[in-house]
Motif scaffolding. Structure first.
Motif, PDB file in Angstrom:
ATOM      1  N   GLU A 104      15.734  -6.784 -27.777  1.00 55.24           N
ATOM      2  CA  GLU A 104      16.115  -6.792 -26.369  1.00 55.24           C
ATOM      3  C   GLU A 104      15.025  -6.166 -25.504  1.00 55.24           C
ATOM      4  O   GLU A 104      14.810  -6.584 -24.365  1.00 55.24           O
ATOM      5  N   VAL A 105      14.339  -5.168 -26.060  1.00 53.35           N
ATOM      6  CA  VAL A 105      13.209  -4.547 -25.351  1.00 53.35           C
ATOM      7  C   VAL A 105      12.126  -5.594 -25.131  1.00 53.35           C
ATOM      8  O   VAL A 105      11.581  -5.720 -24.024  1.00 53.35           O
ATOM      9  N   ASP A 106      11.807  -6.343 -26.168  1.00 54.76           N
ATOM     10  CA  ASP A 106      10.780  -7.381 -26.057  1.00 54.76           C
ATOM     11  C   ASP A 106      11.152  -8.412 -24.994  1.00 54.76           C
ATOM     12  O   ASP A 106      10.307  -8.830 -24.199  1.00 54.76           O
ATOM     13  N   ALA A 107      12.405  -8.804 -24.976  1.00 55.77           N
ATOM     14  CA  ALA A 107      12.857  -9.783 -23.984  1.00 55.77           C
ATOM     15  C   ALA A 107      12.761  -9.221 -22.568  1.00 55.77           C
ATOM     16  O   ALA A 107      12.338  -9.926 -21.640  1.00 55.77           O
ATOM     17  N   ALA A 108      13.142  -7.960 -22.386  1.00 57.53           N
ATOM     18  CA  ALA A 108      13.071  -7.337 -21.059  1.00 57.53           C
ATOM     19  C   ALA A 108      11.624  -7.192 -20.602  1.00 57.53           C
ATOM     20  O   ALA A 108      11.301  -7.444 -19.436  1.00 57.53           O
ATOM     21  N   ASN A 109      10.746  -6.800 -21.513  1.00 59.73           N
ATOM     22  CA  ASN A 109       9.324  -6.682 -21.157  1.00 59.73           C
ATOM     23  C   ASN A 109       8.722  -8.039 -20.829  1.00 59.73           C
ATOM     24  O   ASN A 109       7.909  -8.157 -19.901  1.00 59.73           O
ATOM     25  N   ALA A 110       9.115  -9.070 -21.554  1.00 52.53           N
ATOM     26  CA  ALA A 110       8.626 -10.419 -21.253  1.00 52.53           C
ATOM     27  C   ALA A 110       9.106 -10.868 -19.875  1.00 52.53           C
ATOM     28  O   ALA A 110       8.343 -11.459 -19.099  1.00 52.53           O
ATOM     29  N   ALA A 111      10.358 -10.561 -19.550  1.00 48.91           N
ATOM     30  CA  ALA A 111      10.891 -10.899 -18.230  1.00 48.91           C
ATOM     31  C   ALA A 111      10.149 -10.140 -17.137  1.00 48.91           C
ATOM     32  O   ALA A 111       9.873 -10.688 -16.065  1.00 48.91           O
ATOM     33  N   ALA A 112       9.808  -8.878 -17.398  1.00 46.40           N
ATOM     34  CA  ALA A 112       9.055  -8.085 -16.423  1.00 46.40           C
ATOM     35  C   ALA A 112       7.671  -8.678 -16.196  1.00 46.40           C
ATOM     36  O   ALA A 112       7.193  -8.740 -15.057  1.00 46.40           O
ATOM     37  N   THR A 113       7.045  -9.122 -17.263  1.00 39.53           N
ATOM     38  CA  THR A 113       5.721  -9.737 -17.144  1.00 39.53           C
ATOM     39  C   THR A 113       5.804 -11.029 -16.333  1.00 39.53           C
ATOM     40  O   THR A 113       4.947 -11.285 -15.474  1.00 39.53           O
ATOM     41  N   ARG A 114       6.836 -11.825 -16.579  1.00 36.75           N
ATOM     42  CA  ARG A 114       7.020 -13.053 -15.793  1.00 36.75           C
ATOM     43  C   ARG A 114       7.258 -12.722 -14.321  1.00 36.75           C
ATOM     44  O   ARG A 114       6.726 -13.389 -13.430  1.00 36.75           O
TER      45      ARG A 114
END
Length: 123
Positions: A104-114
């Motif tokens: 979930e951390v990885d998904a949140a960080n990916a969303a932040a990058t987008r």
């Protein structure tokens, strides 16, 4: 514009230092609030993006300057909302990290990058 980015970075450091931890339930609760904020910031950014090109001010130089000023403010507002969205997603990632929810951390960080790379023309 660094709306909340310093706070998100500091929370991330606290989590990784082990001085801030959360249960899975608490992390999900808090992460949900940050997701809501991120969603709201994205929506507000989308709304203000429509103001980047205005018409109906007339042909006088003063009208053109006024129109340009409003359009510039719309772009600045979009950038502020985009920055706030990214910060909310980074905070979400940090609280999920506090509960060791790696995927979930990885998904949140990916969303932040987008969110950080979002352009006003994409809105």
């Amino acid at each position: 514009m660094a709306l909340g980015q310093g706070a998100a970075a500091q929370l991330w450091q606290e989590v990784n230092a082990g001085t801030f931890t959360l249960t899975v339930e608490a992390a999900h609760e808090v992460a949900g609030h940050y997701q809501w904020i991120a969603d709201e910031m994205r929506q507000r950014g989308t709304e203000v993006a429509y103001l980047q090109r205005l018409d109906g001010f007339g042909g006088f130089d003063s009208a053109k300057h006024l129109q340009s000023g409003f359009e510039t403010k719309a772009v600045q507002a979009f950038d502020a909302f985009k920055s706030a969205q990214e910060s909310a997603l980074r905070m979400k990632a940090a609280v999920l990290q506090a509960a060791k929810l790696t995927q979930e951390v990885d998904a949140a960080n990916a969303a932040a990058t987008r969110a950080a790379s979002r352009k006003i023309s994409d809105a």
